[in-house]
Design a protein around this motif. Sequence first.
Motif, short mmCIF file in Angstrom:
data_model
loop_
_atom_site.label_atom_id
_atom_site.label_comp_id
_atom_site.label_asym_id
_atom_site.label_seq_id
_atom_site.Cartn_x
_atom_site.Cartn_y
_atom_site.Cartn_z
N ILE A 147 13.93 7.67 -7.92
CA ILE A 147 13.01 8.05 -9.00
C ILE A 147 13.57 7.44 -10.28
O ILE A 147 14.65 7.80 -10.73
CB ILE A 147 12.90 9.57 -9.14
N ILE A 166 9.72 5.67 -6.88
CA ILE A 166 8.80 6.40 -7.75
C ILE A 166 9.14 6.01 -9.19
O ILE A 166 10.30 6.12 -9.60
CB ILE A 166 8.94 7.92 -7.58
N GLU A 186 1.99 0.50 -9.07
CA GLU A 186 1.25 1.27 -8.06
C GLU A 186 0.04 0.50 -7.57
O GLU A 186 -0.27 0.50 -6.37
CB GLU A 186 0.82 2.62 -8.62
N VAL A 192 5.25 4.22 -6.21
CA VAL A 192 4.40 5.37 -6.51
C VAL A 192 4.56 5.69 -7.99
O VAL A 192 5.69 5.73 -8.50
CB VAL A 192 4.78 6.59 -5.65
N GLY A 194 4.80 8.25 -10.58
CA GLY A 194 5.04 9.68 -10.69
C GLY A 194 4.74 10.20 -12.07
O GLY A 194 4.83 9.45 -13.06
N ALA A 202 4.51 13.35 -5.80
CA ALA A 202 4.99 11.97 -5.62
C ALA A 202 5.93 11.88 -4.43
O ALA A 202 5.91 10.90 -3.69
CB ALA A 202 5.68 11.49 -6.90
#
Length: 297
Positions: A147, A166, A186, A192, A194, A202
């Motif tokens: 992330i 993410i 994305e 992804v 988030g 997510a």
Amino acid sequence: MVNGVNEVEGGGDGASSSGSDTVTAARARMLKRQRIDFSDDGSQAHQTTALPGRRCFVTVGATAGFRSLLEEVSTAGFLQGLAAHGYTILDVQCGPDHAAFQSRVAALSDEDRHGVSVRSFGYTGEMNAYILDCRGEENVRPAGCVISHGGTGTIGEVLGVGAPLIVVANPTLMDNHQLELAESLEERGLAVHGHIGTLVSAIDRIAERITQGTLDALPPYSPPPFPVAAADRVTLFDWMVLTCYPDQLAAQTHLSNLGMAEADFANEQQQLPVAGNGNGPALAVNNQENNGMLQLD
């Protein structure tokens, strides 16, 4: 009995228990990750060591803080979301807000952590090692996720390794330029996007990508050759400028067109006949007029 729930004990003729056959969700996931090898006659030969749990690495970068992201990943709800997908370790690079993050984690109870080990630090020179720990490898470790804030350096490393990603835009930076990058990544299926407040969803989407893309069974990672082939030298920063900064792209294109126009004009002048050489009409040269033509904008 563990935490009031009977453990399932492996036996030669099958599993047995002394009461309820219920096992904890974490135990069930662990059993599912174990690989059983069988001999040719179908009998169990041996059982290999279970794969480790999934790992999540959160990074906010080395310059600006991103406290809202740190606050969300240190909540019981987020940790519960990780545990539901088999995550057992959360590593967090906190930047300037390390002390505040440590205080939040210290306030969590064991129940709040849902079996997830939370580790944190301010800065590190080993980013690539943490990223690699989130990359799935067959018979070694399942895929986790990174992330990241919308920093191009970190994103480039994660995409290069092939770990699930993410991207969470830090809205306090440079006219929220990270949002454009996250949305574009994305759209291209590279990450992804988030959002603060809904990071658990997510994680759910990353779990779907891992399953659909068989990311748990990647071959061993091999660093790219050096030097990088000419065809592959477009960097993530170049791509970001081309896709996320149309005004800058237009300015660069305009300058390039001006340069080509000036070169074409110079070539045309060289091909015109010289005055008085008898090969054609004379070229009248007016310095003031010619200079004006070259001052393109």
